[in-house]
Design an enzyme around this catalytic site. Structure first.
Site, PDB file in Angstrom:
ATOM      1  N   GLY A  46      57.517  79.717  79.403  1.00 44.00           N
ATOM      2  CA  GLY A  46      58.425  79.286  78.414  1.00 44.00           C
ATOM      3  C   GLY A  46      58.388  77.742  78.116  1.00 44.00           C
ATOM      4  N   ASP A 234      57.010  78.369  70.669  1.00 51.32           N
ATOM      5  CA  ASP A 234      55.970  77.603  71.626  1.00 51.32           C
ATOM      6  C   ASP A 234      55.629  76.256  70.906  1.00 51.32           C
ATOM      7  OD1 ASP A 234      56.008  80.306  72.926  1.00 51.32           O
ATOM      8  OD2 ASP A 234      55.145  78.780  74.163  1.00 51.32           O
TER       9      ASP A 234
HETATM   10  O1  MRU Z   1      53.920  83.185  77.817  1.00 49.76           O
HETATM   11  P1  MRU Z   1      55.216  82.730  77.962  1.00 49.76           P
HETATM   12  O2  MRU Z   1      56.329  83.563  78.856  1.00 49.76           O
HETATM   13  O3  MRU Z   1      55.439  81.142  78.463  1.00 49.76           O
HETATM   14  O4  MRU Z   1      55.964  82.880  76.410  1.00 49.76           O
HETATM   15  C1  MRU Z   1      56.972  82.288  76.104  1.00 49.76           C
HETATM   16  C2  MRU Z   1      57.424  82.313  74.853  1.00 49.76           C
HETATM   17  O5  MRU Z   1      56.826  82.934  73.907  1.00 49.76           O
HETATM   18  C3  MRU Z   1      58.840  81.954  74.538  1.00 49.76           C
HETATM   19  O6  MRU Z   1      59.382  82.546  73.352  1.00 49.76           O
HETATM   20  C4  MRU Z   1      58.903  80.329  74.134  1.00 49.76           C
HETATM   21  O7  MRU Z   1      58.139  80.051  74.950  1.00 49.76           O
HETATM   22  C5  MRU Z   1      59.954  79.676  73.766  1.00 49.76           C
HETATM   23  S1  MRU Z   1      60.970  79.738  75.300  1.00 49.76           S
HETATM   24  C6  MRU Z   1      62.487  79.072  75.101  1.00 49.76           C
END
Ligand code: MRU
Length: 334
Positions: A46, A234
């Site tokens: 995240g 992200d």
């Molecule tokens: O690959 P990840 O699990 O890190 O991806 C996370 C996401 O895509 C979330 O939607 C994003 O980081 C926002 S977290 C508040």
């Protein structure tokens, strides 16, 4: 609420998210390289939580660093920041923290003062994330009416921010305000952040939800009531184009087709002033095994080649608004 990350003065306690929901395993890390490995392996994930973890990784390094003069300390710091920067290329918050920590020592003439400042800054980054999440949840929950059914993707709760979450933080806040009838949580292939983590967090919050596979979203939007789709981010480009977990773009197209508001929730630290549009955003490509296998068990025949982009970009024109701690921004007008 379980704390995904906690600074224990000289070590970082981290809830290993790859083991959830079946096991709650806490790691205690003392080496910044182990934090970098944890970020890469999605033990902490995240975008905002990655940024917070990176801040503490630098604290761990600083506490153990032996350099006596500021110049060589700063040079070593650059090396540490480069290791962290190489972990997850799309998560804007990681780079925002790296840029912030690189500037922390400006004007300082002692290594001890530099170290102290880095440790203080990491704690400040964590605290600011908590504050931003709380404010953002207020703004987001106010957009939902009573009896709302919402659909969300991936995991954007406390696990993903080390605060109270972004999109899922809004949903949990709205649930606490008695506004939520039902949450549809997508499974989020390939790594199941929705099935494993969002379901776990919604269960802890006591919120009513149904887990759906990613491919059920069109069916759900066309046959059931969905009042809003709320996702995290992200990295957000200046024009509002938003990179988020793979499958987000598909959901935005579906929401548009069905006249459903599509909200992105993120702290302003996710906005990248260096990216004019989504095409300036680097999309992380992960190992093919994550697609061909599930928990180490092969799904596809040996020799199958797979694509594994971890994120996609939703154009600003498909986004109803971006919810930040500084207010709600109607796109495309960042
Ligand atoms: O690959 P990840 O699990 O890190 O991806 C996370 C996401 O895509 C979330 O939607 C994003 O980081 C926002 S977290 C508040």
């Amino acid at each position: 609420m379980k704390e995904p990350l906690a600074w224990l003065g000289n070590r970082l306690r981290l809830l290993d998210q790859t083991r959830l929901p079946n096991e709650e395993v806490y790691l205690e890390l003392t080496d910044y390289q182990d934090v970098a490995e944890a970020i890469k392996a999605l033990r902490v994930r995240g975008a905002p939580a990655i940024g917070v973890a990176a801040g503490y990784a630098v604290s761990l390094w600083a506490l153990a660093a032996s350099s006596q003069d500021v110049l060589s300390f700063k040079k070593e710091l650059d090396g540490v920041l480069a290791v962290l920067a190489a972990t997850r290329p799309t998560a804007r918050n990681l780079f925002q923290v790296i840029e912030r920590l690189r500037e922390v020592g400006d004007g300082l003439s002692s290594v001890d003062a530099f170290k102290e400042k880095l440790v203080q800054e990491a704690a400040a980054i964590h605290l600011e994330q908590h504050e931003a999440d709380r404010t953002l949840a207020d703004y987001g929950a106010a957009l939902l009416g009573a009896g709302a059914s919402v659909l969300t993707h991936c995991n954007t709760g406390p696990l993903a921010t080390a605060g109270c979450g972004t999109a899922l933080g809004i949903i949990i806040r709205a649930f606490e305000e008695d506004k939520i009838k039902l949450v549809y949580a997508t499974e989020t292939r390939p790594l199941g952040q929705g099935a494993r983590l969002t379901a776990w967090e919604l269960m802890q919050a006591g919120a009513p939800f149904k887990l759906i596979t990613d491919s059920m979203a069109g069916y759900v939007m066309s046959t059931r009531r969905v009042d809003a789709v709320i996702v995290g981010a992200d990295r957000i480009a200046q024009n509002g184009d938003t990179a988020n977990k793979i499958g987000t773009y598909t959901l935005a197209v579906l929401a548009h087709e069905h006249g459903i508001p599509f909200y992105v929730a993120a702290p302003t630290t996710t906005i990248d002033r260096g990216a004019s549009t989504g095409s300036d955003i680097t999309i992380e490509e992960r190992n093919e095994d994550e697609v061909t296998h599930c928990h180490g068990i092969r799904l596809a025949p040996a020799g199958t080649e797979a694509l594994n982009p971890s994120f996609d970009v939703t154009p600003a024109r498909l986004i109803t608004a971006i919810i930040t701690e500084q207010g709600v921004i109607k796109t495309p007008c960042l």
